[in-house]
Write an enzyme that holds these catalytic residues in place. Structure first.
Site, PDB file in Angstrom:
ATOM      1  N   GLU A  47     -24.947  18.842  31.025  1.00 27.87           N
ATOM      2  CA  GLU A  47     -26.053  17.882  30.866  1.00 27.87           C
ATOM      3  C   GLU A  47     -25.674  16.579  31.549  1.00 27.87           C
ATOM      4  O   GLU A  47     -24.752  15.884  31.118  1.00 27.87           O
ATOM      5  CB  GLU A  47     -26.329  17.632  29.380  1.00 27.87           C
ATOM      6  CG  GLU A  47     -27.395  16.563  29.160  1.00 27.87           C
ATOM      7  CD  GLU A  47     -27.512  16.107  27.704  1.00 27.87           C
ATOM      8  OE1 GLU A  47     -27.150  16.869  26.782  1.00 27.87           O
ATOM      9  OE2 GLU A  47     -27.959  14.965  27.497  1.00 27.87           O
ATOM     10  N   ARG A  51     -28.617   8.055  33.032  1.00 30.43           N
ATOM     11  CA  ARG A  51     -28.266   6.709  32.566  1.00 30.43           C
ATOM     12  C   ARG A  51     -27.558   5.899  33.631  1.00 30.43           C
ATOM     13  O   ARG A  51     -27.099   4.805  33.369  1.00 30.43           O
ATOM     14  CB  ARG A  51     -27.337   6.796  31.353  1.00 30.43           C
ATOM     15  CG  ARG A  51     -28.031   7.304  30.144  1.00 30.43           C
ATOM     16  CD  ARG A  51     -27.100   7.323  28.964  1.00 30.43           C
ATOM     17  NE  ARG A  51     -27.491   8.386  28.086  1.00 30.43           N
ATOM     18  CZ  ARG A  51     -26.791   8.808  27.056  1.00 30.43           C
ATOM     19  NH1 ARG A  51     -25.634   8.254  26.784  1.00 30.43           N
ATOM     20  NH2 ARG A  51     -27.237   9.792  26.325  1.00 30.43           N
ATOM     21  N   LYS A 134     -32.256  19.735  19.752  1.00 36.25           N
ATOM     22  CA  LYS A 134     -31.031  18.939  19.722  1.00 36.25           C
ATOM     23  C   LYS A 134     -31.062  18.135  18.418  1.00 36.25           C
ATOM     24  O   LYS A 134     -32.101  17.543  18.089  1.00 36.25           O
ATOM     25  CB  LYS A 134     -31.024  18.020  20.940  1.00 36.25           C
ATOM     26  CG  LYS A 134     -30.109  16.814  20.860  1.00 36.25           C
ATOM     27  CD  LYS A 134     -30.015  16.141  22.222  1.00 36.25           C
ATOM     28  CE  LYS A 134     -29.530  14.704  22.100  1.00 36.25           C
ATOM     29  NZ  LYS A 134     -28.974  14.199  23.367  1.00 36.25           N
TER      30      LYS A 134
HETATM   31  C1  3PG Z   1     -26.050  11.998  24.102  1.00 37.79           C
HETATM   32  O1  3PG Z   1     -26.029  11.274  25.065  1.00 37.79           O
HETATM   33  O2  3PG Z   1     -26.816  12.926  23.940  1.00 37.79           O
HETATM   34  C2  3PG Z   1     -25.056  11.698  23.066  1.00 37.79           C
HETATM   35  O3  3PG Z   1     -25.190  10.355  22.731  1.00 37.79           O
HETATM   36  C3  3PG Z   1     -23.651  11.935  23.478  1.00 37.79           C
HETATM   37  O4  3PG Z   1     -22.928  11.477  22.436  1.00 37.79           O
HETATM   38  P1  3PG Z   1     -21.349  11.313  22.476  1.00 37.79           P
HETATM   39  O5  3PG Z   1     -21.037  10.377  23.606  1.00 37.79           O
HETATM   40  O6  3PG Z   1     -21.035  10.728  21.129  1.00 37.79           O
HETATM   41  O7  3PG Z   1     -20.754  12.671  22.677  1.00 37.79           O
END
Ligand code: 3PG
Length: 213
Positions: A47, A51, A134
């Site tokens: 994924e 961002r 999710k």
């Molecule tokens: C996302 O972007 O879906 C989650 O915020 C990823 O979270 P993490 O950085 O805590 O794994």
């Protein structure tokens, strides 16, 4: 693509490995080696979060790596959905769901893993035909106990919990009957991507891929 077909597809993708890496890639030149390391370690579903300014080019680049299934995360708007699809994303992930976002995924034929954090949100998505979601933000929303509790009244929904998931707490989620896989950024830490530690990332991926579910 109907929500039902989307969920069939996202179930398939979430079934590929116990962990889906959540990637925040700033530098396009690191895209291919990061994907290669994760895939070599046994994590084919990736994924790429929208961002960073490079994200769409990162998706394009990673989509060329053999053995991977590259999706776009942080889909917030119909424009994000169209851009992700045009970049070659095979699936989409969103932190929540809006009518406009769901419609755009339908129109663009992009299988969506929509986010839900409460029973009402999960029920609303189920009503539309989504049964693979999710769970976000997983740890902040109550963690594995909350997700387990959700499974009692709504066992037909499966989840990919994401947000605060680590190697340490991932087994608690993966032990649940309503969890197919977990998502997390810990498998590809920013610092290791920046320093080009591909073998280190491959090692973390291998450990993550060996988690049982
Ligand atoms: C996302 O972007 O879906 C989650 O915020 C990823 O979270 P993490 O950085 O805590 O794994």
């Amino acid at each position: 693509m109907t929500p039902r077909d989307a969920s069939i597809k996202t179930r398939e993708i979430c079934g590929l490995a116990p962990v889906v890496p959540v990637l925040v890639i700033e530098d396009l030149t690191t895209a291919v080696p990061t994907a290669e390391a994760l895939i070599a370690g046994g994590l084919p579903a990736l994924e790429v979060t929208l961002r960073t300014p490079a994200a769409l080019d990162v998706i394009k680049a990673m989509a060329t790596v053999k053995g991977g299934v590259v999706g776009a995360g942080t889909l917030l708007t119909p424009a994000d959905v169209r851009a992700a699809k045009a970049a070659g994303a095979k699936f989409g992930v969103s932190p929540g769901a809006t009518d406009a976002l769901l419609q755009a995924c339908k129109d663009e034929d992009l299988p969506l893993l929509p986010g839900a954090a409460t029973a009402s949100e999960a029920m609303a998505l189920l009503e539309r035909g989504y049964d693979m979601l999710k769970f976000f933000p997983a740890e902040a929303a109550g963690g594995a106990p909350a997700l387990k509790a959700m499974g009692a009244p709504i066992p037909q929904i499966s989840f990919c919990p994401t947000g605060g998931v680590t190697l340490k707490n991932a087994p608690d989620y993966l032990a649940l009957t309503n969890t197919l896989c977990v998502g997390g950024s810990w498998v590809a830490p920013k610092s290791m991507i920046q320093s080009g530690d591909w073998s280190g990332i491959e090692d973390i991926a291998r450990t993550a891929a060996s988690l049982s579910r």
